[in-house]
Design an enzyme around this catalytic site. Structure first.
Site, PDB file in Angstrom:
ATOM      1  N   LYS A  50       0.802   3.207   6.865  1.00  0.00           N
ATOM      2  CA  LYS A  50       1.457   2.365   6.275  1.00  0.00           C
ATOM      3  C   LYS A  50       2.563   1.578   6.884  1.00  0.00           C
ATOM      4  O   LYS A  50       2.790   0.564   6.232  1.00  0.00           O
ATOM      5  CB  LYS A  50       1.827   2.651   4.819  1.00  0.00           C
ATOM      6  CG  LYS A  50       0.741   3.726   4.151  1.00  0.00           C
ATOM      7  CD  LYS A  50      -0.653   2.996   3.528  1.00  0.00           C
ATOM      8  CE  LYS A  50      -0.390   1.799   2.951  1.00  0.00           C
ATOM      9  NZ  LYS A  50      -1.620   1.440   2.103  1.00  0.00           N
TER      10      LYS A  50
HETATM   11  N1  PMP Z   1      -3.710   8.179   4.012  1.00  0.00           N
HETATM   12  C1  PMP Z   1      -2.585   8.143   3.532  1.00  0.00           C
HETATM   13  C2  PMP Z   1      -1.639   9.573   3.929  1.00  0.00           C
HETATM   14  C3  PMP Z   1      -2.117   7.073   2.923  1.00  0.00           C
HETATM   15  O1  PMP Z   1      -0.519   6.975   2.649  1.00  0.00           O
HETATM   16  C4  PMP Z   1      -2.680   6.174   2.557  1.00  0.00           C
HETATM   17  C5  PMP Z   1      -2.260   4.838   2.011  1.00  0.00           C
HETATM   18  N2  PMP Z   1      -2.105   4.891   0.546  1.00  0.00           N
HETATM   19  C6  PMP Z   1      -3.830   6.288   3.083  1.00  0.00           C
HETATM   20  C7  PMP Z   1      -4.731   7.140   3.804  1.00  0.00           C
HETATM   21  C8  PMP Z   1      -5.074   4.887   2.834  1.00  0.00           C
HETATM   22  O2  PMP Z   1      -4.767   3.791   3.510  1.00  0.00           O
HETATM   23  P1  PMP Z   1      -5.157   2.118   2.659  1.00  0.00           P
HETATM   24  O3  PMP Z   1      -4.181   2.046   1.621  1.00  0.00           O
HETATM   25  O4  PMP Z   1      -5.049   1.152   3.746  1.00  0.00           O
HETATM   26  O5  PMP Z   1      -6.490   2.499   1.953  1.00  0.00           O
END
Ligand code: PMP
Length: 337
Positions: A50
């Site tokens: 993130k």
């Molecule tokens: N894994 C973790 C630990 C996250 O914090 C996030 C983001 N919410 C994601 C995966 C998923 O990424 P994205 O928001 O790009 O789908």
């Protein structure tokens, strides 16, 4: 040679985000006879994938004039986006107001506080409920002057950033022999951006959504409905709606991974690969291994190691907490394949 001031600017904290290593997961790969590679997003300065999202959103908003000196950044987040915004906000002089569901890990709350964010825990309620963290952030930003709502779910600077950085980085490192890309979605920015970038370069790369229980994306990819079953302890992934960032993502298929499998993989990665990872990363690797095992021998699958396990120590890596959830830290090899 003496670095010029401009060169120094190009090496600031923002510039330290991305260009993460692609790690060969030797034992997982050996177990299935296919190559599994993990993009090590936990090495970003804020410790998660993130960091990229926060960087893309801040830079885009600054460019458009939507975010100006003295503004506060408001966001609703499972934690990692808030940590990344608070970190970069400190570097650029933006205060952050972060709404977080109160069931997220204590370590994430502690990190947010350490960075000095104004952290507002909110009850865990569905998206339809106005008390949901997303709506609270939206409302506060709409009613407060000099605030900017990051809106990671629908602000497509998120997806675009993955399309222009994460995807090409994966292609550079493994493009020639890449068979499939597998990743879960929280906002969908990573999956949609990376998949689009890879498909553009080689349309045959199979892009598969990894979904936890309790999320709707598995059924959405399979039959277009938003039905879901069960629940999951994994933080940061799984959605019950189609966000702007996920909409139109070129998904070829989806796989569902339950918590017992995710936990087994988390401990396998810890004990056999030396990688202490968060739950979404473990779920991603389990899904990548499942997809890989059904591809021809010699195939290569890339997935995302979203964050490290340090912020999950009191949960995923705490046998007592796991037991309360009916889970155990077993590591019997890769029995789920
Ligand atoms: N894994 C973790 C630990 C996250 O914090 C996030 C983001 N919410 C994601 C995966 C998923 O990424 P994205 O928001 O790009 O789908």
């Amino acid at each position: 040679m003496v670095a010029t001031a401009d060169a120094r600017e190009n090496r600031d904290l923002f510039a330290a985000i991305g260009n993460t290593p692609l790690i060969y997961l030797r034992k997982v790969s050996k177990a299935i006879g296919r190559t599994i590679l993990g993009k090590a997003e936990f090495v970003n300065p804020g410790g998660s994938v993130k960091d990229r999202t926060a960087k893309f959103i801040i830079e885009d908003a600054e460019k458009k004039g939507a975010l100006q000196p003295g503004n506060a950044i408001v966001e609703g987040t499972a934690g990692n986006t808030g940590i990344a915004l608070a970190m970069l906000g400190n570097a650029r002089g933006y205060h952050c107001i972060i709404f977080v569901p109160d069931d997220q890990s204590p370590e994430k709350f502690a990190l947010l506080k350490a960075y000095g964010a104004d952290v507002r825990p909110v009850p865990v309620v569905s998206f339809a409920d106005e008390r949901n963290y997303y709506h609270q952030a939206r409302r506060l930003a709409a009613s407060t002057p000099k605030t900017f709502w990051a809106d990671q779910f629908n602000n497509i600077a998120n997806r675009r950033g993955h399309y222009t950085t994460t995807g090409p980085e994966i292609w550079e490192a493994a493009g020639g022999y890449l068979t499939a890309f597998v990743a879960a979605a929280g906002t969908g920015g990573t999956f949609a951006g990376v998949s689009a970038a890879l498909k553009e370069r080689k349309p045959s790369i199979r892009c598969v959504v990894a979904d936890p229980m309790g999320s709707s994306l598995y059924r959405y990819i399979k039959d277009g409905t938003l039905d879901f079953e069960g629940d999951s302890i994994v933080e940061g992934i799984g959605i019950k709606r189609v966000t702007e960032n996920f909409a139109g993502a070129p998904a070829d298929d989806a796989v569902r991974v339950d918590d017992a499998t995710m936990v087994e993989m988390a401990f396998f990665l810890l004990r056999e690969e030396g990688l202490l990872l968060g739950g979404s990363a473990a779920l991603n690797v389990a899904a990548a291994a499942r997809v890989g095992a059904r591809l021809p021998p010699g195939s290569t699958v890339v997935t995302i190691l979203c964050d490290g396990g340090g912020r999950s120590l009191s949960r995923l890596y705490n046998p007592q907490w796991l037991a309360e959830k009916g889970l155990s830290p077993r590591c019997d090899g890769l029995s789920f394949l």
